[in-house]
Design an enzyme around this catalytic site. Structure first.
Site, PDB file in Angstrom:
ATOM      1  N   CYS A 187       0.851  -1.191   0.000  1.00 38.30           N
ATOM      2  CA  CYS A 187       0.000   0.000   0.000  1.00 38.30           C
ATOM      3  C   CYS A 187       0.887   1.242   0.000  1.00 38.30           C
ATOM      4  O   CYS A 187       2.102   1.154   0.089  1.00 38.30           O
ATOM      5  CB  CYS A 187      -0.874  -0.020   1.249  1.00 38.30           C
ATOM      6  N   ARG A 205       1.644   1.715  -6.227  1.00 34.27           N
ATOM      7  CA  ARG A 205       1.813   0.712  -5.161  1.00 34.27           C
ATOM      8  C   ARG A 205       0.495   0.009  -4.823  1.00 34.27           C
ATOM      9  O   ARG A 205       0.473  -0.960  -4.086  1.00 34.27           O
ATOM     10  CB  ARG A 205       2.362   1.357  -3.885  1.00 34.27           C
ATOM     11  N   TRP A 256      -3.692  -1.718  -1.315  1.00 35.00           N
ATOM     12  CA  TRP A 256      -3.585  -2.923  -2.153  1.00 35.00           C
ATOM     13  C   TRP A 256      -3.946  -4.043  -1.199  1.00 35.00           C
ATOM     14  O   TRP A 256      -3.107  -4.524  -0.443  1.00 35.00           O
ATOM     15  CB  TRP A 256      -2.160  -3.065  -2.689  1.00 35.00           C
ATOM     16  N   ASN A 269       0.904  -0.242   6.072  1.00 34.98           N
ATOM     17  CA  ASN A 269       1.313  -1.048   4.918  1.00 34.98           C
ATOM     18  C   ASN A 269       2.045  -2.264   5.476  1.00 34.98           C
ATOM     19  O   ASN A 269       2.985  -2.121   6.246  1.00 34.98           O
ATOM     20  CB  ASN A 269       2.251  -0.251   4.009  1.00 34.98           C
ATOM     21  N   GLY A 270       1.574  -3.463   5.133  1.00 34.50           N
ATOM     22  CA  GLY A 270       2.229  -4.686   5.615  1.00 34.50           C
ATOM     23  C   GLY A 270       1.179  -5.676   6.095  1.00 34.50           C
ATOM     24  O   GLY A 270       0.008  -5.574   5.761  1.00 34.50           O
ATOM     25  N   GLU A 322      10.474 -20.714 -18.331  1.00 32.22           N
ATOM     26  CA  GLU A 322      10.350 -19.332 -17.834  1.00 32.22           C
ATOM     27  C   GLU A 322      11.620 -18.542 -18.121  1.00 32.22           C
ATOM     28  O   GLU A 322      11.559 -17.380 -18.548  1.00 32.22           O
ATOM     29  CB  GLU A 322      10.030 -19.343 -16.346  1.00 32.22           C
ATOM     30  N   LYS A 326      11.676 -15.118 -20.382  1.00 30.30           N
ATOM     31  CA  LYS A 326      12.230 -13.856 -19.855  1.00 30.30           C
ATOM     32  C   LYS A 326      13.223 -13.270 -20.845  1.00 30.30           C
ATOM     33  O   LYS A 326      13.193 -12.098 -21.185  1.00 30.30           O
ATOM     34  CB  LYS A 326      12.936 -14.124 -18.534  1.00 30.30           C
ATOM     35  N   GLU A 379      11.600 -12.231 -24.412  1.00 29.92           N
ATOM     36  CA  GLU A 379      10.606 -11.136 -24.458  1.00 29.92           C
ATOM     37  C   GLU A 379      11.225  -9.768 -24.150  1.00 29.92           C
ATOM     38  O   GLU A 379      10.627  -8.754 -24.477  1.00 29.92           O
ATOM     39  CB  GLU A 379       9.431 -11.414 -23.539  1.00 29.92           C
ATOM     40  N   HIS A 383      15.919 -35.854 -28.964  1.00 33.04           N
ATOM     41  CA  HIS A 383      14.822 -36.118 -29.914  1.00 33.04           C
ATOM     42  C   HIS A 383      14.715 -35.027 -30.966  1.00 33.04           C
ATOM     43  O   HIS A 383      13.627 -34.764 -31.471  1.00 33.04           O
ATOM     44  CB  HIS A 383      13.521 -36.285 -29.132  1.00 33.04           C
ATOM     45  N   LYS A 415       1.162  -5.323 -20.817  1.00 33.35           N
ATOM     46  CA  LYS A 415       1.263  -5.918 -19.473  1.00 33.35           C
ATOM     47  C   LYS A 415       0.106  -6.872 -19.205  1.00 33.35           C
ATOM     48  O   LYS A 415       0.258  -7.859 -18.517  1.00 33.35           O
ATOM     49  CB  LYS A 415       1.280  -4.814 -18.394  1.00 33.35           C
TER      50      LYS A 415
HETATM   51  C1  AGP Z   1       5.287 -12.666 -18.673  1.00 30.98           C
HETATM   52  O1  AGP Z   1       6.588 -12.134 -18.580  1.00 30.98           O
HETATM   53  C2  AGP Z   1       4.503 -12.090 -19.810  1.00 30.98           C
HETATM   54  N1  AGP Z   1       4.420 -10.692 -19.699  1.00 30.98           N
HETATM   55  C3  AGP Z   1       3.184 -12.789 -20.102  1.00 30.98           C
HETATM   56  O2  AGP Z   1       3.500 -14.082 -20.539  1.00 30.98           O
HETATM   57  C4  AGP Z   1       2.188 -12.936 -18.915  1.00 30.98           C
HETATM   58  O3  AGP Z   1       2.702 -13.839 -17.982  1.00 30.98           O
HETATM   59  C5  AGP Z   1       0.871 -13.515 -19.481  1.00 30.98           C
HETATM   60  O4  AGP Z   1       0.338 -12.604 -20.392  1.00 30.98           O
HETATM   61  C6  AGP Z   1      -0.160 -13.814 -18.389  1.00 30.98           C
HETATM   62  O5  AGP Z   1      -0.538 -12.621 -17.766  1.00 30.98           O
HETATM   63  P1  AGP Z   1      -1.387 -12.694 -16.401  1.00 30.98           P
HETATM   64  O6  AGP Z   1      -0.535 -13.406 -15.401  1.00 30.98           O
HETATM   65  O7  AGP Z   1      -1.660 -11.268 -16.051  1.00 30.98           O
HETATM   66  O8  AGP Z   1      -2.655 -13.467 -16.685  1.00 30.98           O
END
Ligand code: AGP
Length: 611
Positions: free
Chosen positions: A2, A27, A74, A100-101, A484, A488, A491, A507, A606
């Site tokens: 928060c 935040r 939050w 906050n916490g 993952e 990272k 992207e 394979h 995002k």
């Molecule tokens: C992750 O680095 C990406 N930005 C993307 O794959 C993200 O994880 C995916 O769009 C899912 O988003 P969400 O967790 O908000 O549902």
């Protein structure tokens, strides 16, 4: 996560507080409120929703006073609502608190206070603080706050005002960030620098266990036992943009560094000190439903799907329930067979991902109980699910998900232990042992974050930084870690990176390996370590450029690797949380070295709210 702001002085407290809260809106912003001390006592206005709604209310009914506190929320405990928004008060409404916490022992304290006849207004842990300060108040707010905090366990940054002491603002910190700003005959508090930078650049960074009494004449700082503390006053050199990133060049790097604190938040309030028992109160799944459940569907997208893969492993290992893992965009079109007593666990940081939302609706229409793991409080996923485990990671601004991923993995670990215990598959002793391992994770993450030199060096080596393609390989619970790590890197640096199950190389994919093709191999100690080493040797035989991620003390891995990134010893099932951190840092530093737009990579958003 928060946002807190407080002020004492001759300016309008509401103006200072609202300006500061707007700078802290990143935040958290599901509700907000302001309280001020004035001649009539404590004035207060709160609102559900974004800050602009509170602005409008304050416009309509101005709140005048001389000392004030404000908060943008939050939510962690208690749904977003006006009654749960801060500030919170004692019964007589003579004391106001913003926080906050997480007060981890709030439940016990709440029951003790209720037994004395106190009626609580909200569902929050914060309200406990207001009643405790009142309990110990005998004319000295500073003393009452110090005494009240001795009863509290957990993380807090708080601001406190009192009707009977209009010339005093008290603040304290343990675990959650808090700064004190110094002006001419005035003082400020804030969750971090952006909140008060418009008014002063002279700040004190409050340390854990410190309590501050702020007046027009200055600041007194003591520990909770009343021992005086000398504080250094620092001068903030940041510009505004840097301030929101707290000095980090990108939100992503800031969020990578928040992970130890975030993981403590995710754990906080769910594993009570002493009891060592997991409590997921908002899941809204009865013990009978959990015991009757024969299948769990985990559905998500992107990074959240990788966390779901870790979750599948943990649930099947510790709760012995079959888990079907689906990409949400595939689940919704495959006409899934959903048996009776099924549970769906959608996973989403934003809580607004279109495919994940549609998957929830399909599951509900076929009778599944839906319990989401989600970060954004009050989001569509949270609202459309029957129950929820909030990640408590705070808003994630960087498009590449980091702290959300590790907090999702932590949430799955808690769920798997809770489910295993409820179904009688895990004994209390076994559950306690797993919780002990979980509790050690945040400190181990801090260890990695405090030793980044090797990763920074690798990220600037041309053979890695300028690679045109690379593999990430893992096995078992670290197969999702490979996926993952690859996501990272690709992207944010635009380097073509692919994650594979290491056993899959023979394979086909190994055809791509050459001496200019980096292969990042996750080879932490565990059940499949020897198999992983064999895979590494196969790559080495083809002169692949190997970076191994290994367990501290493992010297033998060096013989098969060009470079090694070490992480602390860790219980294997929970190691994806640790493994993620060096891979996030490697991706970040490579992308930054390439001059990429790390926080807002090309073509990405995002939250993917479209199909
Ligand atoms: C992750 O680095 C990406 N930005 C993307 O794959 C993200 O994880 C995916 O769009 C899912 O988003 P969400 O967790 O908000 O549902």
């Amino acid at each position: 996560m928060c946002g807190i702001v407080g002020y004492i002085g001759d300016k309008s407290p509401v103006e200072v507080i609202m300006t500061g809260l707007h700078r802290l809106e990143y935040r958290g912003y599901d509700s907000a409120g302001v309280a001020v001390v004035n001649k009539d006592g404590l004035g207060c206005i709160k609102s559900l929703g974004k800050l602009k709604i509170l602005d409008a209310k304050l416009e309509e009914s101005p709140l005048l006073g001389q000392t004030g506190i404000g908060h943008t929320r939050w939510a962690t405990h208690g749904v977003p609502s006006e009654v749960n928004s801060h500030p919170h008060f004692n019964v007589a409404k003579t004391i106001a608190v913003v926080h906050n916490g997480i007060i981890e022992n709030y439940y016990e304290l709440r029951e003790q206070l209720k037994a004395t006849g106190i009626e609580f207004r909200s569902q929050t842990d914060t309200e406990v603080i207001a009643h405790l300060v009142d309990k110990y108040y005998q004319g000295d707010l500073f003393a009452a706050v110090k005494r009240a905090l001795k009863d509290c366990e957990g993380a807090y940054a708080i601001g406190v005002i009192c009707k009977d002491q209009p010339d005093v603002l008290v603040a304290a910190r343990h675990g959650s960030p808090l700064i004190v700003g110094l002006g001419e005959n005035e003082g400020y508090i804030g969750s971090d620098v952006p909140a008060i930078m418009k008014y002063t650049r002279k700040v004190m960074y409050i340390e854990n266990g410190h309590v501050c009494e702020i007046t027009r004449q200055g600041v007194k700082v003591e520990d909770v036992n009343g021992n005086p503390v000398q504080m250094e006053v620092k001068n903030i050199e940041w510009d505004d943009a840097a301030a929101e990133k707290e000095g980090y060049p990108h939100f992503m790097l800031k969020e990578i560094h928040q992970q130890a604190a975030v993981l403590r938040n995710t754990l906080g309030g769910r594993v009570h000190e002493g009891s060592d028992e997991v409590q997921l109160t908002d899941m809204n799944i009865s013990k009978d439903e959990l015991k009757a459940c024969k299948k769990i569907f985990v559905v998500a997208c992107g990074t959240a799907w990788h966390a779901g893969m870790v979750g599948k492993f943990l649930i099947e290992k510790f709760a012995k329930v079959s888990v079907e893992l689906d990409l949400a965009s595939e689940f919704r079109y495959r006409d899934p067979v959903i048996p009776e007593n099924s549970i769906m666990i959608p996973v989403s940081q934003s809580g607004e991902t279109a495919d994940t939302l549609e998957a929830i609706r399909i599951a509900k229409s076929r009778g599944a109980q839906v319990a989401a793991i989600v970060n954004a409080v009050g989001s569509s996923v949270a609202r459309e699910s029957h129950g929820v485990v909030y990640q408590q990671a705070g808003p994630e601004i960087g498009v590449a998900s980091t702290k959300a991923y590790t907090s999702q993995c932590m949430a799955f670990a808690l769920f798997a232990i809770w489910l295993g215990e409820t179904r009688g598959v895990l004994s209390k002793v076994e559950a306690k042992e797993l919780i002990t391992h979980l509790r050690q994770i945040p400190d181990k993450v801090d260890e990695i974050l405090n030793n980044q030199d090797k990763i920074k060096e690798l990220a600037n080596r041309p053979e890695y930084r300028d690679a045109v393609g690379c593999f990430f390989l893992g096995r078992n619970v670290n197969f999702p870690s490979a996926l993952e790590g690859a996501l990272k890197l690709k992207e944010i640096s635009y380097i073509h990176a692919e994650g594979y199950a290491a056993g899959e190389m023979k394979h086909g994919p190994i055809a791509l390996v050459t001496e200019t093709f980096p292969v990042i191999c996750i080879a932490v100690k565990g059940e499949t370590y020897d198999k992983m080493v064999s895979n590494i040797q196969e790559i080495a035989a083809r002169k692949g450029l190997i970076i191994s991620v290994a367990t501290e003390g493992d010297k033998s891995i060096q013989a098969h690797s060009k470079d090694v990134i070490y992480i602390p010893e860790c219980f294997e099932a929970f190691s994806p949380i640790l493994v993620a951190v060096p891979l996030q840092l490697l991706a970040y530093y490579i992308a930054a070295n390439l001059g990429c737009d790390v926080d807002q990579p090309r073509n990405l958003a995002k939250s993917v709210t479209v199909e």
